[in-house]
Design a protein around this motif. Structure first.
Motif, short mmCIF file in Angstrom:
data_model
loop_
_atom_site.label_atom_id
_atom_site.label_comp_id
_atom_site.label_asym_id
_atom_site.label_seq_id
_atom_site.Cartn_x
_atom_site.Cartn_y
_atom_site.Cartn_z
N PRO A 17 0.81 -1.22 0.00
CA PRO A 17 0.00 0.00 0.00
C PRO A 17 0.85 1.27 0.00
O PRO A 17 0.44 2.30 -0.53
CB PRO A 17 -0.82 -0.11 1.29
N GLU A 18 2.04 1.19 0.57
CA GLU A 18 2.93 2.35 0.64
C GLU A 18 3.26 2.89 -0.76
O GLU A 18 3.42 4.09 -0.94
CB GLU A 18 4.24 2.00 1.36
N LYS A 19 3.35 2.00 -1.75
CA LYS A 19 3.67 2.45 -3.10
C LYS A 19 2.52 3.28 -3.68
O LYS A 19 2.74 4.25 -4.39
CB LYS A 19 3.96 1.25 -4.00
N ILE A 20 1.29 2.91 -3.34
CA ILE A 20 0.13 3.70 -3.76
C ILE A 20 0.18 5.07 -3.10
O ILE A 20 -0.02 6.09 -3.75
CB ILE A 20 -1.19 2.98 -3.42
N VAL A 22 2.75 6.78 -1.89
CA VAL A 22 3.82 7.61 -2.46
C VAL A 22 3.41 8.17 -3.82
O VAL A 22 3.58 9.37 -4.09
CB VAL A 22 5.14 6.81 -2.56
N SER A 23 2.85 7.32 -4.66
CA SER A 23 2.42 7.77 -5.99
C SER A 23 1.35 8.85 -5.89
O SER A 23 1.38 9.83 -6.64
CB SER A 23 1.88 6.59 -6.80
N LEU A 24 0.40 8.66 -5.00
CA LEU A 24 -0.68 9.63 -4.87
C LEU A 24 -0.21 10.96 -4.31
O LEU A 24 -0.66 12.02 -4.75
CB LEU A 24 -1.81 9.05 -4.00
N VAL A 25 0.71 10.92 -3.37
CA VAL A 25 1.25 12.17 -2.81
C VAL A 25 1.98 12.95 -3.91
O VAL A 25 1.90 14.17 -3.97
CB VAL A 25 2.14 11.89 -1.58
N LYS A 26 2.64 12.23 -4.82
CA LYS A 26 3.33 12.89 -5.93
C LYS A 26 2.35 13.62 -6.86
O LYS A 26 2.73 14.55 -7.55
CB LYS A 26 4.14 11.87 -6.74
N THR A 27 1.08 13.19 -6.88
CA THR A 27 0.09 13.86 -7.73
C THR A 27 -0.43 15.14 -7.08
O THR A 27 -1.12 15.91 -7.73
CB THR A 27 -1.13 12.95 -8.01
N GLY A 28 -0.13 15.30 -5.80
CA GLY A 28 -0.64 16.46 -5.08
C GLY A 28 -1.62 16.09 -3.98
O GLY A 28 -2.05 16.94 -3.22
N ARG A 35 -3.49 7.77 2.02
CA ARG A 35 -3.62 6.61 2.91
C ARG A 35 -5.03 6.02 2.84
O ARG A 35 -5.20 4.81 2.84
CB ARG A 35 -3.27 6.98 4.35
N LYS A 36 -6.03 6.91 2.77
CA LYS A 36 -7.42 6.45 2.69
C LYS A 36 -7.64 5.62 1.43
O LYS A 36 -8.22 4.53 1.48
CB LYS A 36 -8.37 7.65 2.72
N ILE A 37 -7.16 6.11 0.30
CA ILE A 37 -7.34 5.40 -0.97
C ILE A 37 -6.60 4.06 -0.93
O ILE A 37 -7.15 3.03 -1.33
CB ILE A 37 -6.87 6.26 -2.16
N ALA A 38 -5.38 4.04 -0.42
CA ALA A 38 -4.61 2.80 -0.33
C ALA A 38 -5.33 1.78 0.55
O ALA A 38 -5.38 0.59 0.22
CB ALA A 38 -3.21 3.07 0.20
#
Length: 91
Positions: A17-20, A22-28, A35-38
């Protein structure tokens, strides 16, 4: 239950889930939303009893939730994917 992600190159890796996040934080996205989405994605996979999922299918689920949260973050993901990773998302 362990979930494997089948990557585009055919390799398998453990679902993280951490990879999700990190990717989402990079989108803004905020860390809280990421964390909720992951957590939602992980819950869905566990609920369905999925032991393996392809990267593209996982990404579709993540993007669906991201778009509901914030259209701008969703568009940021698409721009990054096209520009940096040279991929096109099939919506």
């Amino acid at each position: 239950m362990n979930i494997s992600v089948l990557k585009r190159n055919g390799e398998k890796e453990e679902f993280m889930p951490e990879k999700i996040i990190v990717s989402l934080v990079k989108t803004g996205a905020t860390p809280e939303v990421a964390r909720k989405i992951a957590k939602i994605i992980e819950g869905r996979l566990l609920e369905r009893g999925v032991s393996e999922i392809a990267t593209k299918d996982l990404m579709k689920e993540v993007l669906e939730l991201l778009k509901k949260e914030n259209e701008e973050w969703y568009n940021n993901w698409l721009v990054f994917d096209r520009a940096v990773k040279k991929r096109k998302i099939e919506a």
